[in-house]
Write an enzyme that holds these catalytic residues in place. Structure first.
Site, mmCIF file in Angstrom:
data_model
loop_
_atom_site.group_PDB
_atom_site.id
_atom_site.type_symbol
_atom_site.label_atom_id
_atom_site.label_comp_id
_atom_site.label_asym_id
_atom_site.label_seq_id
_atom_site.Cartn_x
_atom_site.Cartn_y
_atom_site.Cartn_z
ATOM 1 N N LEU A 140 0.850 -1.179 0.000
ATOM 2 C CA LEU A 140 0.000 0.000 0.000
ATOM 3 C C LEU A 140 0.891 1.236 0.000
ATOM 4 O O LEU A 140 1.996 1.219 0.551
ATOM 5 C CB LEU A 140 -0.908 0.036 1.233
ATOM 6 C CG LEU A 140 -1.905 -1.115 1.396
ATOM 7 C CD1 LEU A 140 -2.670 -0.960 2.711
ATOM 8 C CD2 LEU A 140 -2.881 -1.178 0.226
ATOM 9 N N ASP A 141 0.411 2.313 -0.606
ATOM 10 C CA ASP A 141 1.146 3.573 -0.574
ATOM 11 C C ASP A 141 1.343 4.028 0.871
ATOM 12 O O ASP A 141 0.591 3.653 1.767
ATOM 13 C CB ASP A 141 0.382 4.658 -1.337
ATOM 14 C CG ASP A 141 0.243 4.349 -2.815
ATOM 15 O OD1 ASP A 141 1.052 3.567 -3.339
ATOM 16 O OD2 ASP A 141 -0.682 4.893 -3.447
ATOM 17 N N ARG A 142 2.323 4.878 1.078
ATOM 18 C CA ARG A 142 2.693 5.320 2.422
ATOM 19 C C ARG A 142 1.498 5.869 3.205
ATOM 20 O O ARG A 142 1.344 5.583 4.397
ATOM 21 C CB ARG A 142 3.794 6.388 2.321
ATOM 22 C CG ARG A 142 4.262 6.914 3.667
ATOM 23 C CD ARG A 142 5.394 7.913 3.504
ATOM 24 N NE ARG A 142 5.816 8.439 4.786
ATOM 25 C CZ ARG A 142 6.673 7.847 5.615
ATOM 26 N NH1 ARG A 142 7.198 6.693 5.287
ATOM 27 N NH2 ARG A 142 7.007 8.397 6.764
ATOM 28 N N THR A 144 -1.766 5.374 2.453
ATOM 29 C CA THR A 144 -2.964 4.534 2.351
ATOM 30 C C THR A 144 -2.966 3.564 3.528
ATOM 31 O O THR A 144 -1.929 2.986 3.859
ATOM 32 C CB THR A 144 -2.982 3.753 1.022
ATOM 33 O OG1 THR A 144 -3.020 4.684 -0.061
ATOM 34 C CG2 THR A 144 -4.187 2.839 0.934
#
Length: 303
Positions: A140-142, A144
């Site tokens: 997951l993105d930082r 998210t």
């Protein structure tokens, strides 16, 4: 669901009736579709057992046989274990699912980075005396939040990678976007590539990788002019949901990188749920990640 038990390094399976058509060789090759290298290593070690005895890899199973496989070999952690509070949503001998908070990477981005979710999971396992392999299956993105799956041995990691590639791991996200969506559901199929004018941004590009996002509208907030949606992915490209929704004029609120005009502490994206069949116990895993923002970004919802 299979009858299984872990004893030391060995994973034991009580052979069911419908496995009598398999041999050990065909179980790994045709049923689990395991990597040839890992299967070859197990075969050369001669540590796969049937009823406590060295197994014949080409003999068929019999109902009630006990198959023992040494999945749980001690291995040094691939990252530095770092103490942090980690919300573990599900865990067994083979895998775990953690709820990632905002402001944390899924895995280290350099040798000096010791504060990713992977580092925290490694510490969680070390504290239990578990010195096995650990691997994130997706990321997951930082900023998210939500559910991330980790494998606890190499065979599990390889099979979960394949299940993800074959779209047999269902991931449901929730997001809040700017504006009112024109349709109650839909799909966005646009290839995604790097933006050569920005070091981290992605963009829709005819030369990019294929990407498909399905969405469903849950509610519209007329006062804020925002829409609450859920999304599911056929692919897992970097920033996929963020790029796709921005490309149709509905960026995630708080996502300034992709054009949001609404400011908040992070983009409104949460990996709410993962669903898949456990590769070794055949249990149906449905794991939901609670929202972790305080104050909350998302309303409570069931998808």
């Amino acid at each position: 669901m299979l009858q299984t038990k872990t004893v030391g390094k060995q994973f034991n399976i009580c052979i069911p009736k419908d496995w009598e058509k398999y041999t050990i060789e065909s179980l790994f090759k045709d049923y689990w579709k395991a990597p040839k290298k890992l299967v070859h290593e197990l075969r050369m070690e001669k540590s796969v057992l049937i009823n406590g005895q060295e197994a014949n890899w080409t003999s068929h199973f019999h109902l009630g046989d006990t198959l023992s496989i040494p999945f749980f070999q001690p291995e040094p952690p691939i990252v530095q274990p770092t103490y942090m509070e980690i919300d573990i949503l599900f865990e067994d001998d083979h895998l775990l699912i953690a709820n990632k908070p905002a402001g944390m990477d899924t895995h280290p981005n350099s040798d000096k980075d010791h504060f990713s979710l992977l580092n925290g999971v490694a510490f969680h396992l070390q504290a239990k005396g578990d010195l096995h392999y650990i691997k994130h299956i997706h990321r997951l993105d930082r900023d998210t939040t939500g559910a991330v799956i980790f494998a606890k041995h190499r065979m599990c990691g390889a099979i979960l990678d394949r299940l993800l590639e074959e779209r047999k791991i269902k991931r449901t996200y929730v997001a809040i976007v700017e504006g009112k969506m024109k349709t109650s559901s839909g799909s966005i199929s646009k290839p995604i590539g790097r933006d050569r004018h920005h070091p981290t941004r992605r963009r829709v590009s005819s030369t990019g990788q294929s990407a498909v996002t399905h969405y469903k509208v849950h509610s519209y907030n007329a006062k804020k002019n925002t829409t609450l949606i859920s999304c599911q992915l056929d692919t897992g490209r970097t920033h996929q949901i963020r790029v796709h929704l921005s490309s149709i004029g509905h960026p995630l609120i708080g996502d300034s990188l992709y054009g949001s005009r609404i400011k908040q502490k992070r983009q409104a994206l949460h990996a709410l749920k993962v669903e898949f069949t456990h590769p070794f116990t055949e249990e149906n895993i449905v794991c939901k990640a609670p929202f972790v923002d305080n104050p909350p970004i998302f309303p409570d919802m069931d998808v």
